[in-house]
Enzyme design. Structure first.
Site, mmCIF file in Angstrom:
data_model
loop_
_atom_site.group_PDB
_atom_site.id
_atom_site.type_symbol
_atom_site.label_atom_id
_atom_site.label_comp_id
_atom_site.label_asym_id
_atom_site.label_seq_id
_atom_site.Cartn_x
_atom_site.Cartn_y
_atom_site.Cartn_z
ATOM 1 N N LYS A 86 54.126 41.103 39.652
ATOM 2 C CA LYS A 86 53.122 41.289 40.710
ATOM 3 C C LYS A 86 53.668 40.062 41.511
ATOM 4 C CE LYS A 86 48.470 41.549 39.568
ATOM 5 N NZ LYS A 86 47.370 41.561 39.015
HETATM 6 C C1 E4P Z 1 43.982 41.893 39.819
HETATM 7 O O1 E4P Z 1 44.498 41.700 38.845
HETATM 8 C C2 E4P Z 1 43.197 40.932 40.588
HETATM 9 O O2 E4P Z 1 43.501 39.698 40.254
HETATM 10 C C3 E4P Z 1 41.683 41.403 39.926
HETATM 11 O O3 E4P Z 1 41.537 42.472 39.470
HETATM 12 C C4 E4P Z 1 40.664 40.523 40.547
HETATM 13 O O4 E4P Z 1 39.440 40.798 40.210
HETATM 14 P P1 E4P Z 1 37.956 40.023 40.560
HETATM 15 O O5 E4P Z 1 37.939 40.167 41.842
HETATM 16 O O6 E4P Z 1 36.987 40.451 39.552
HETATM 17 O O7 E4P Z 1 38.535 38.444 39.846
#
Ligand code: E4P
Length: 223
Positions: A86
């Site tokens: 990522k």
């Molecule tokens: C992806 O992995 C994102 O970091 C995650 O889905 C963010 O979700 P949140 O907005 O609930 O922190």
């Protein structure tokens, strides 16, 4: 349709992976910290997720420059094996994505907050793009609308890059996006329970069970 689990908590993730219903797991530094997974434990946690059935796993790289991002991505893959990487949708992150994609690494461009950002991700050859629907909406934007526009852009340019929608707050958002042609999501384990939570179904099953109990005559071989 591909569903990923958005968590680094083995207690949450292992039983769900064992169902075979999920394509893999997405993590990020916040999810790792929340699960108490320090960098020393990361390879073992990744291995447990693979053993539980994760086909694709994502670990997020870090760093201010393209070189830093690439060096840390190499370290992650040296330690954790063939995981997807990522990378935040920043100028350095997009350049790093291009280099990783050219090297055959599965990439996920993340921290996407508007539909225009899908364009540099496509140019970089990203395998996936992760828009943060919930956080867009938290910040007064039309998260679902932005993601549907991203899907239209990907379809219009004929890109093989796929949305892997993240930061989801409700099953209704997942359904609305799926109705718009989005087919890949990463969800918190708790969201899976919510997706299946329908009181009318629960009640119908209760009646079925009662009727089975009432009509189930004792047969030879049945205990
Ligand atoms: C992806 O992995 C994102 O970091 C995650 O889905 C963010 O979700 P949140 O907005 O609930 O922190």
């Amino acid at each position: 349709l591909d569903l990923f689990l958005d968590s680094a908590d083995l207690a949450e993730v292992e039983p769900l992976l064992a169902t075979g219903l999920f394509a893999g797991v997405t993590t990020n530094p916040t999810l790792l910290a929340r699960a108490g997974v320090g960098s020393d434990r990361l390879p073992a946690v990744v291995e447990r997720m693979r053993a539980a059935g994760a086909r694709t796993l994502f670990v997020q790289t870090w760093g201010a420059t393209t070189e830093d991002l690439l060096r840390n991505a190499r370290e992650i893959r040296d330690r954790c094996g063939d995981v997807g990487i990522k990378i935040p949708v920043t100028p350095a992150g997009i350049a790093a994505t291009r280099a990783l994609a050219d090297g055959g690494v599965v990439t996920l461009v993340t921290a996407v907050y508007n539909h225009v950002q899908v364009l540099p991700a496509v140019a970089a050859g990203a395998t996936f793009v992760a828009p943060y629907v919930g956080r867009m909406t938290d910040n007064g934007r039309d998260g679902v609308g932005e993601v549907l526009t991203m899907q239209r852009i990907l379809d219009a340019v004929g890109s093989s890059t796929r949305l892997l929608v993240a930061s989801l707050r409700s099953p209704a958002d997942v359904a609305r996006l799926a109705a718009g042609g989005v087919d890949c999501f990463t969800i918190a384990p708790a969201m899976w329970e919510q997706l299946l939570d329908e009181p009318l179904t629960t009640e119908a099953v209760r009646v079925f069970e009662d009727d089975v109990a009432r009509t189930r005559a004792p047969h030879a071989g049945h205990r």
